[in-house]
Write a protein that holds these residues in place. Structure first.
Motif, PDB file in Angstrom:
ATOM      1  N   ASP A 191       0.825  -1.208   0.000  1.00 24.09           N
ATOM      2  CA  ASP A 191       0.000   0.000   0.000  1.00 24.09           C
ATOM      3  C   ASP A 191       0.853   1.250   0.000  1.00 24.09           C
ATOM      4  OD1 ASP A 191       0.774   0.530   2.704  1.00 24.09           O
ATOM      5  OD2 ASP A 191      -0.886  -0.657   3.461  1.00 24.09           O
ATOM      6  N   LEU A 192       0.206   2.348  -0.382  1.00 17.19           N
ATOM      7  CA  LEU A 192       0.788   3.682  -0.342  1.00 17.19           C
ATOM      8  C   LEU A 192       0.139   4.418   0.813  1.00 17.19           C
ATOM      9  CD1 LEU A 192       2.439   6.030  -1.675  1.00 17.19           C
ATOM     10  CD2 LEU A 192       0.362   6.527  -3.002  1.00 17.19           C
ATOM     11  N   ASN A 193       0.945   5.002   1.696  1.00 16.71           N
ATOM     12  CA  ASN A 193       0.448   5.739   2.855  1.00 16.71           C
ATOM     13  C   ASN A 193       0.896   7.191   2.772  1.00 16.71           C
ATOM     14  OD1 ASN A 193      -0.674   3.718   4.988  1.00 16.71           O
ATOM     15  ND2 ASN A 193       1.155   2.733   4.157  1.00 16.71           N
ATOM     16  N   VAL A 194      -0.058   8.091   2.958  1.00 18.89           N
ATOM     17  CA  VAL A 194       0.247   9.517   3.049  1.00 18.89           C
ATOM     18  C   VAL A 194      -0.277   9.985   4.398  1.00 18.89           C
ATOM     19  CG1 VAL A 194      -0.072  11.800   2.050  1.00 18.89           C
ATOM     20  CG2 VAL A 194       0.061   9.782   0.557  1.00 18.89           C
ATOM     21  N   MET A 195       0.592  10.623   5.187  1.00 19.82           N
ATOM     22  CA  MET A 195       0.207  11.072   6.518  1.00 19.82           C
ATOM     23  C   MET A 195       0.580  12.543   6.697  1.00 19.82           C
ATOM     24  SD  MET A 195       1.010   7.806   8.976  1.00 19.82           S
ATOM     25  CE  MET A 195       2.626   7.346   8.381  1.00 19.82           C
ATOM     26  N   SER A 196      -0.303  13.295   7.341  1.00 25.61           N
ATOM     27  CA  SER A 196      -0.001  14.700   7.627  1.00 25.61           C
ATOM     28  C   SER A 196      -0.466  15.053   9.029  1.00 25.61           C
ATOM     29  CB  SER A 196      -0.651  15.620   6.588  1.00 25.61           C
ATOM     30  OG  SER A 196      -2.055  15.483   6.576  1.00 25.61           O
ATOM     31  N   ARG A 197       0.254  15.994   9.629  1.00 26.61           N
ATOM     32  CA  ARG A 197      -0.023  16.387  11.010  1.00 26.61           C
ATOM     33  C   ARG A 197      -1.128  17.438  11.058  1.00 26.61           C
ATOM     34  NH1 ARG A 197       2.264  14.922  15.240  1.00 26.61           N
ATOM     35  NH2 ARG A 197       4.074  14.126  14.105  1.00 26.61           N
ATOM     36  N   ARG A 198      -2.234  17.074  11.690  1.00 25.91           N
ATOM     37  CA  ARG A 198      -3.396  17.933  11.818  1.00 25.91           C
ATOM     38  C   ARG A 198      -2.999  19.282  12.426  1.00 25.91           C
ATOM     39  NH1 ARG A 198      -6.216  14.293  15.002  1.00 25.91           N
ATOM     40  NH2 ARG A 198      -6.188  12.825  13.271  1.00 25.91           N
ATOM     41  N   GLY A 199      -3.437  20.373  11.824  1.00 28.16           N
ATOM     42  CA  GLY A 199      -3.116  21.700  12.336  1.00 28.16           C
ATOM     43  C   GLY A 199      -1.828  22.271  11.769  1.00 28.16           C
TER      44      GLY A 199
END
Length: 193
Positions: A107-115
């Motif tokens: 799988d491909l995962n994209v994560m970003s920090r809320r705020g």
């Protein structure tokens, strides 16, 4: 514009130690899994079980290979992600249980920090030319099937990536139907990449 290749990606254990992830790109540079603003990676899931939890993070998962994976996020109704499904976005700081449909998947995962940052992942299919890049966000393009950079002729293969700064654009060219993922990354605080 920066072209990235799988041989240069960073391999590391999952946060929960139950597998391996391959980091394609992270911001800020050299950030860890504890302090990134955004992170793009691939992973192979070989067994059922809980996902790693990331406080304050939003996550988008897309199945690249395999039959599919069922995700139960915070006790809600299960969602099955297949290779042809739209990217699936969910909070990474709640309990998420994964169950393989059949064999292992990648799988491909994209994560970003809320705020701090937000992201959007789109699957784009084209059969001649495609312009990529954005006037409002940094963009990463993940290649799923072979194509070329139009102006240089450089060949791009599976999981090669193109990193474009805000306002930077380029054209891709293909001789047959080709897919890429475009990942738009919007920082909400003053920062430079």
């Amino acid at each position: 514009m920066q072209v990235l290749h799988p041989a240069d990606y960073k391999r590391m254990p999952w946060k929960n130690g139950k597998g391996e992830t391959v980091e394609i790109a992270v911001f800020p540079p050299n950030a860890t899994v504890e302090d990134f603003d955004w992170r793009i990676s691939t992973a192979t899931v070989v067994s059922d079980g809980p996902f790693s939890m990331f406080d304050g993070i939003d996550r988008t998962l897309t199945v690249l290979t395999g039959e599919g994976i069922e995700l139960t996020v915070s006790g809600s109704a299960p969602v099955i992600c297949y290779p042809d499904s739209d990217p699936y976005t969910f909070p990474a700081d709640v309990t998420t249980i994964a169950r393989l449909v059949d064999a292992p998947i990648s799988d491909l995962n994209v994560m970003s920090r809320r705020g701090h940052c937000a992201h959007r992942v789109l699957r784009r299919t084209f059969d001649r030319e495609l312009e990529v890049g954005s006037d409002t966000s940094e963009t990463l393009v993940i290649v799923i099937s072979s194509c070329q950079l139009k102006y240089t002729g450089e060949a791009l293969e599976y999981l090669d990536a193109i990193r474009l700064k805000v306002g930077e654009k380029t054209d891709l060219r293909a001789s047959k139907s080709t897919s890429v993922f475009t990942i738009e990354l919007m920082l909400s605080r003053t920062s430079s990449s």
